[in-house]
Scaffold this motif. Structure first.
Motif, PDB file in Angstrom:
ATOM      1  N   SER A  66       0.849  -1.193   0.000  1.00  0.00           N
ATOM      2  CA  SER A  66       0.000   0.000   0.000  1.00  0.00           C
ATOM      3  C   SER A  66       0.883   1.240   0.000  1.00  0.00           C
ATOM      4  O   SER A  66       2.022   1.192   0.478  1.00  0.00           O
ATOM      5  N   ALA A  67       0.338   2.342  -0.511  1.00  0.00           N
ATOM      6  CA  ALA A  67       1.082   3.599  -0.488  1.00  0.00           C
ATOM      7  C   ALA A  67       1.226   4.087   0.947  1.00  0.00           C
ATOM      8  O   ALA A  67       2.190   4.754   1.282  1.00  0.00           O
ATOM      9  N   GLY A  68       0.289   3.736   1.798  1.00  0.00           N
ATOM     10  CA  GLY A  68       0.364   4.116   3.201  1.00  0.00           C
ATOM     11  C   GLY A  68       0.379   5.617   3.396  1.00  0.00           C
ATOM     12  O   GLY A  68      -0.106   6.380   2.557  1.00  0.00           O
ATOM     13  N   THR A  69       0.954   6.042   4.515  1.00  0.00           N
ATOM     14  CA  THR A  69       1.108   7.465   4.801  1.00  0.00           C
ATOM     15  C   THR A  69       2.567   7.724   5.109  1.00  0.00           C
ATOM     16  O   THR A  69       3.234   6.917   5.755  1.00  0.00           O
ATOM     17  N   TRP A  70       3.056   8.842   4.648  1.00  0.00           N
ATOM     18  CA  TRP A  70       4.454   9.211   4.834  1.00  0.00           C
ATOM     19  C   TRP A  70       4.461  10.569   5.508  1.00  0.00           C
ATOM     20  O   TRP A  70       4.125  11.570   4.897  1.00  0.00           O
ATOM     21  N   GLY A  71       4.782  10.611   6.782  1.00  0.00           N
ATOM     22  CA  GLY A  71       4.776  11.891   7.472  1.00  0.00           C
ATOM     23  C   GLY A  71       4.895  11.746   8.970  1.00  0.00           C
ATOM     24  O   GLY A  71       5.350  10.726   9.481  1.00  0.00           O
ATOM     25  N   ASN A  72       4.443  12.773   9.660  1.00  0.00           N
ATOM     26  CA  ASN A  72       4.539  12.839  11.116  1.00  0.00           C
ATOM     27  C   ASN A  72       3.222  12.458  11.750  1.00  0.00           C
ATOM     28  O   ASN A  72       2.183  12.699  11.159  1.00  0.00           O
ATOM     29  N   PRO A  73       3.171  11.906  12.921  1.00  0.00           N
ATOM     30  CA  PRO A  73       4.326  11.613  13.759  1.00  0.00           C
ATOM     31  C   PRO A  73       5.047  10.322  13.369  1.00  0.00           C
ATOM     32  O   PRO A  73       6.162  10.088  13.793  1.00  0.00           O
ATOM     33  N   HIS A  74       4.423   9.495  12.551  1.00  0.00           N
ATOM     34  CA  HIS A  74       5.060   8.259  12.073  1.00  0.00           C
ATOM     35  C   HIS A  74       4.566   7.965  10.673  1.00  0.00           C
ATOM     36  O   HIS A  74       3.498   8.407  10.280  1.00  0.00           O
ATOM     37  N   SER A  75       5.344   7.206   9.932  1.00  0.00           N
ATOM     38  CA  SER A  75       4.923   6.743   8.618  1.00  0.00           C
ATOM     39  C   SER A  75       4.382   5.328   8.762  1.00  0.00           C
ATOM     40  O   SER A  75       4.851   4.559   9.604  1.00  0.00           O
ATOM     41  N   LEU A  76       3.393   5.006   7.940  1.00  0.00           N
ATOM     42  CA  LEU A  76       2.750   3.690   7.971  1.00  0.00           C
ATOM     43  C   LEU A  76       2.635   3.144   6.552  1.00  0.00           C
ATOM     44  O   LEU A  76       2.416   3.906   5.614  1.00  0.00           O
ATOM     45  N   PHE A  77       2.765   1.836   6.419  1.00  0.00           N
ATOM     46  CA  PHE A  77       2.499   1.184   5.143  1.00  0.00           C
ATOM     47  C   PHE A  77       2.179  -0.279   5.421  1.00  0.00           C
ATOM     48  O   PHE A  77       2.461  -0.794   6.493  1.00  0.00           O
ATOM     49  N   ASP A  78       1.565  -0.923   4.444  1.00  0.00           N
ATOM     50  CA  ASP A  78       1.242  -2.340   4.569  1.00  0.00           C
ATOM     51  C   ASP A  78       2.320  -3.151   3.875  1.00  0.00           C
ATOM     52  O   ASP A  78       2.863  -2.741   2.845  1.00  0.00           O
ATOM     53  N   LEU A  79       2.591  -4.318   4.433  1.00  0.00           N
ATOM     54  CA  LEU A  79       3.592  -5.223   3.878  1.00  0.00           C
ATOM     55  C   LEU A  79       2.969  -6.590   3.673  1.00  0.00           C
ATOM     56  O   LEU A  79       2.443  -7.187   4.620  1.00  0.00           O
ATOM     57  N   ALA A  80       2.983  -7.068   2.425  1.00  0.00           N
ATOM     58  CA  ALA A  80       2.560  -8.435   2.130  1.00  0.00           C
ATOM     59  C   ALA A  80       3.760  -9.327   2.427  1.00  0.00           C
ATOM     60  O   ALA A  80       4.815  -9.188   1.798  1.00  0.00           O
TER      61      ALA A  80
END
Length: 189
Positions: A66-80
Motif C-alpha cells: 500500500s502507499a500508506g502514509t508518509w509523514g509525522n508523527p510516524h509513517s505507515l504502510f502495509d507489507l505483504a
C-alpha cells in the motif's frame, strides 16, 4: 482562524489539517522540557515501545502493498509477507548504532514471524528520522522490505521495527533513539 477552529470543535467537527499540525507542534514543544528532566521517559512515551511485545524480536520480509502514509508523527504502510521466511534473520548489515554485541546479537537471532497474518501494517519513524538513513521518500508499492522488530500487544497486525532494510540493496534504516534496543530481552533459544 483559532476562533473558527474552536467553534468547530465545540460543534463536534474535527480541526482543520493546519490546526492539527499546529497542535502537534505545540504539544511537541511543550513536551521538550520533560525530555530534559526525564529523557528516557519522554522518548519511551512518544515512541510507544510499551505497546509492543518487546520480550522478543521478530524478523519479517515482504513487499510493500500500500502507499500508506508518509509523514509525522510516524509513517505507515502495509507489507505483504513472503510466503516462506528463513528460520532466522539473514545476514544483513546492522546499523552502527545497533552494533553493540548486546544489541546486534539479539537482532541477528530474531526468529522469523510465524503469526497468523499474511500481511502486516508497519509503523516507522517519520521522514526526518528516516531521511538521514537514505530513505527520504515514501516507499513504493512492490518495494522489498525486511525488518526486525516487535508485534503490537493489542493489535497483532501492527509491527514496529527497531531496524529495517529497504530495496533490493537492503539499505539499513535504524529506528531507535540512542544506541541500544528499547529492551534487551533474553536471547531466543
Amino acid at each position: 482562524m483559532a476562533i473558527r477552529d474552536t467553534a468547530a470543535l465545540q460543534a463536534g467537527d474535527a480541526p482543520s489539517p493546519e490546526r492539527r499540525r499546529t497542535l502537534r507542534t505545540v504539544a511537541a514543544l511543550a513536551a521538550a522540557p520533560l525530555t530534559a528532566l526525564w529523557p528516557g521517559r519522554a522518548a519511551w512515551a512518544h515512541h510507544g515501545w510499551s505497546g509492543f511485545d518487546t520480550s522478543r524480536l521478530t524478523y519479517i520480509a515482504g513487499r510493500v502493498s500500500s502507499a500508506g502514509t508518509w509523514g509525522n508523527p510516524h509513517s505507515l504502510f502495509d507489507l505483504a509477507l513472503d510466503a516462506e521466511l528463513p528460520a532466522r534473520m539473514p545476514d544483513l548489515a546492522i546499523p552502527k548504532e545497533l552494533q553493540h554485541p548486546e544489541d546486534s546479537s539479539r537482532v541477528r537471532a530474531a526468529p522469523a514471524y510465524r503469526g497468523p497474518h499474511r500481511g502486516l501494517q508497519i509503523i516507522i519513524a517519520p521522514p526526518a528520522w528516516s531521511g538521514p538513513w537514505g530513505l527520504a521518500r515514501a516507499l513504493k508499492v512492490g518495494e522489498r522490505v525486511q525488518a526486525v522488530g516487535y508485534v503490537n500487544r493489542s493489535d497483532d497486525h501492527l509491527f514496529r521495527p527497531v531496524v529495517f532494510w529497504w530495496g533490493d540493496e537492503a539499505v539499513p534504516v535504524n529506528q531507535v533513539l540512542g544506541n541500544t534496543l528499547p529492551v534487551r530481552a533474553p536471547l531466543p533459544r
